[in-house]
Write a protein that holds these residues in place. Structure first.
Motif, short mmCIF file in Angstrom:
data_model
loop_
_atom_site.label_atom_id
_atom_site.label_comp_id
_atom_site.label_asym_id
_atom_site.label_seq_id
_atom_site.Cartn_x
_atom_site.Cartn_y
_atom_site.Cartn_z
N UNK A 193 35.37 35.39 47.09
CA UNK A 193 36.54 34.57 46.82
C UNK A 193 36.42 33.31 47.65
N UNK A 194 36.42 32.15 46.97
CA UNK A 194 36.22 30.90 47.70
C UNK A 194 37.04 29.78 47.09
N UNK A 195 37.27 28.74 47.91
CA UNK A 195 37.98 27.56 47.44
C UNK A 195 37.05 26.73 46.55
N UNK A 196 37.65 25.77 45.81
CA UNK A 196 36.85 24.88 44.97
C UNK A 196 35.84 24.07 45.79
N UNK A 197 36.09 23.95 47.07
CA UNK A 197 35.17 23.21 47.95
C UNK A 197 33.92 24.02 48.26
N UNK A 198 33.98 25.33 48.01
CA UNK A 198 32.87 26.20 48.36
C UNK A 198 33.11 26.95 49.65
N UNK A 199 34.24 26.68 50.30
CA UNK A 199 34.56 27.37 51.55
C UNK A 199 34.94 28.83 51.24
N UNK A 200 34.24 29.81 51.83
CA UNK A 200 34.53 31.21 51.53
C UNK A 200 35.86 31.67 52.13
N UNK A 201 36.55 32.53 51.39
CA UNK A 201 37.83 33.07 51.84
C UNK A 201 37.69 34.56 52.15
N UNK A 202 37.06 35.30 51.23
CA UNK A 202 36.89 36.74 51.43
C UNK A 202 35.68 37.22 50.67
N UNK A 203 35.09 38.32 51.15
CA UNK A 203 33.95 38.95 50.49
C UNK A 203 34.34 40.38 50.14
N UNK A 204 34.28 40.71 48.86
CA UNK A 204 34.66 42.04 48.37
C UNK A 204 33.38 42.80 48.04
N UNK A 205 33.16 43.93 48.71
CA UNK A 205 31.82 44.52 48.71
C UNK A 205 31.73 45.96 48.22
N UNK A 206 32.66 46.43 47.43
CA UNK A 206 32.68 47.85 47.06
C UNK A 206 31.88 48.21 45.82
N UNK A 207 31.35 47.23 45.08
CA UNK A 207 30.48 47.57 43.96
C UNK A 207 29.06 47.85 44.47
N UNK A 208 28.32 48.67 43.71
CA UNK A 208 26.98 49.06 44.13
C UNK A 208 25.87 48.47 43.27
N UNK A 209 26.27 47.67 42.29
CA UNK A 209 25.28 46.97 41.47
C UNK A 209 25.94 45.68 40.96
N UNK A 210 25.20 44.87 40.20
CA UNK A 210 25.70 43.55 39.85
C UNK A 210 26.99 43.62 39.05
N UNK A 211 27.79 42.56 39.20
CA UNK A 211 29.11 42.49 38.56
C UNK A 211 28.99 41.68 37.28
N UNK A 212 29.20 42.33 36.14
CA UNK A 212 28.98 41.69 34.85
C UNK A 212 30.16 40.91 34.33
N UNK A 213 31.38 41.24 34.82
CA UNK A 213 32.57 40.57 34.28
C UNK A 213 33.70 40.63 35.29
N UNK A 214 34.47 39.53 35.36
CA UNK A 214 35.63 39.43 36.26
C UNK A 214 36.80 38.84 35.48
N UNK A 215 37.99 39.40 35.68
CA UNK A 215 39.21 38.85 35.10
C UNK A 215 40.30 38.85 36.16
N UNK A 216 41.28 37.98 35.97
CA UNK A 216 42.42 37.91 36.89
C UNK A 216 43.70 38.04 36.08
N UNK A 217 44.59 38.91 36.52
CA UNK A 217 45.88 39.09 35.87
C UNK A 217 46.95 39.18 36.96
N UNK A 218 47.79 38.13 37.02
CA UNK A 218 48.83 38.10 38.06
C UNK A 218 48.20 38.09 39.44
N UNK A 219 48.57 39.06 40.27
CA UNK A 219 48.04 39.12 41.64
C UNK A 219 46.91 40.14 41.78
N UNK A 220 46.24 40.43 40.66
CA UNK A 220 45.15 41.41 40.69
C UNK A 220 43.85 40.83 40.14
#
Length: 328
Positions: A193-220
């Motif tokens: 999770x990072x700002x448009x500037x490229x500054x990192x905000x958070x790293x989410x590390x619970x997947x064990x292989x590559x992430x094929x798709x991401x969606x955002x709905x509300x606060x999730x």
């Protein structure tokens, strides 16, 4: 023989020689034309026999817009499957499509982004700058955001096509999604999770292989991975809220509408989940090969697969409404 007769006979010989040459020329031209027709026929037959995997799907009103491995974008009627237009211009597989107003924005394995007029199909612009396949595209505030196998996310001006910014990462970026002040990028097994500037905000590390798709709905945040799971995270906290298991192979596509998550997988199925509880609501099993892309609109799911079909489903009942082969 008189000179006059000799001259006349000489003219006749020249005439017949010219006539023979013309006939030979016509035969040669016809021969090469037939050879070209034969080559074209062989090429068409080859293209028709090669698999045409559907990699990405989008819905706009009563139209389905799809991109596939034959390097084309096709526009079809959602109710009948009738082919309305074919957009030619990419030189390799089309991996991503985004609809913004009257424009189609497409990303391809040919490393380019193309902007098309939705109604006419006219190519408006080609954006060059990536050095790897363009995996995913998002649009916001008249800006195009693109991620690529070249380990970068690029920002472009939608109207001019000008490259505005490049943010480099440490690995391939298979997917990303926009949030209020930045984006979430699937960098190999992790989500950054990072700002448009490229500054990192958070790293989410619970997947064990590559992430094929991401969606955002509300606060999730909802992510689908090669590790066969769908995970739900808190957008503000980065905390893992739920893990959805049930697929038996890689998850290639995620779509969310209201309180429902739809996931498409290499296990040939589409699953519908409850966003709040994580409960599995339905499994759709009509595809015969990997489901590469799912989209939701007006309580309909549209899916594209390696089985070369597009299928339309009722989101609430799971009933199949339509199924048609991708047309050449």
């Amino acid at each position: 023989m008189k000179k006059k007769d000799m001259k006349k006979e000489s003219k006749n010989i020249i005439y017949y020689l010219l006539l023979i040459l013309v006939i030979i020329a016509i035969i040669v031209i016809m021969f090469f034309q037939k050879q070209e027709e034969k080559k074209a026929s062989i090429k068409l037959s080859k293209n028709m026999s090669e698999p045409n995997f559907i990699y990405c799907i989008s819905i706009e009103d009563d139209k389905i817009i799809s991109g596939s491995c034959d390097s084309t974008i096709k526009i079809q009627d959602i109710n009948t499957g009738k082919l309305l237009n074919t957009l030619n211009g990419h030189l390799d597989s089309v991996y991503s499509i985004f609809i913004e107003g009257n424009k189609i924005i497409s990303g391809s394995a040919d490393k380019t982004i193309k902007i098309w007029d939705l109604k006419s199909g006219k190519l408006l612009n080609t954006l060059e700058g990536h050095s790897g396949a363009v995996q995913s595209i998002e649009v916001k505030d008249n800006k195009i955001f693109s991620c690529s196998n070249d380990c970068t996310i690029k920002t472009w001006d939608l109207n001019t096509g000008k490259l505005l910014k490049t943010i480099e990462h440490s690995d391939f970026i298979y997917s990303f999604a926009l949030v209020k002040d930045g984006f979430i990028a699937g960098v190999d097994n992790d989500m950054l999770l990072e700002f448009y500037t490229g500054e990192p905000v958070a790293l989410l590390t619970d997947h064990y292989s590559y992430i094929g798709s991401i969606a955002v709905e509300g606060n999730k945040i909802i992510s689908g991975s090669d590790d066969k799971t769908v995970k739900i995270w808190g957008l503000e906290t980065g905390k893992l809220l739920n893990e959805l298991t049930g697929h038996s192979d890689s998850i290639d596509s995620i779509a969310v509408e209201g309180n429902k998550i739809v996931s498409g997988s290499d296990d040939k199925t589409i699953k519908i989940w409850d966003l709040e509880s994580g409960k599995l609501l339905n499994t759709l099993e009509e595809h015969t090969k990997s489901v590469n892309s799912v989209a939701i609109s007006d309580n309909k799911i549209v899916s594209g697969s390696d089985d070369e079909t597009i299928k339309v489903w009722d989101l609430n009942t799971g009933k199949i409404l339509n199924s048609f082969k991708i047309l050449y």
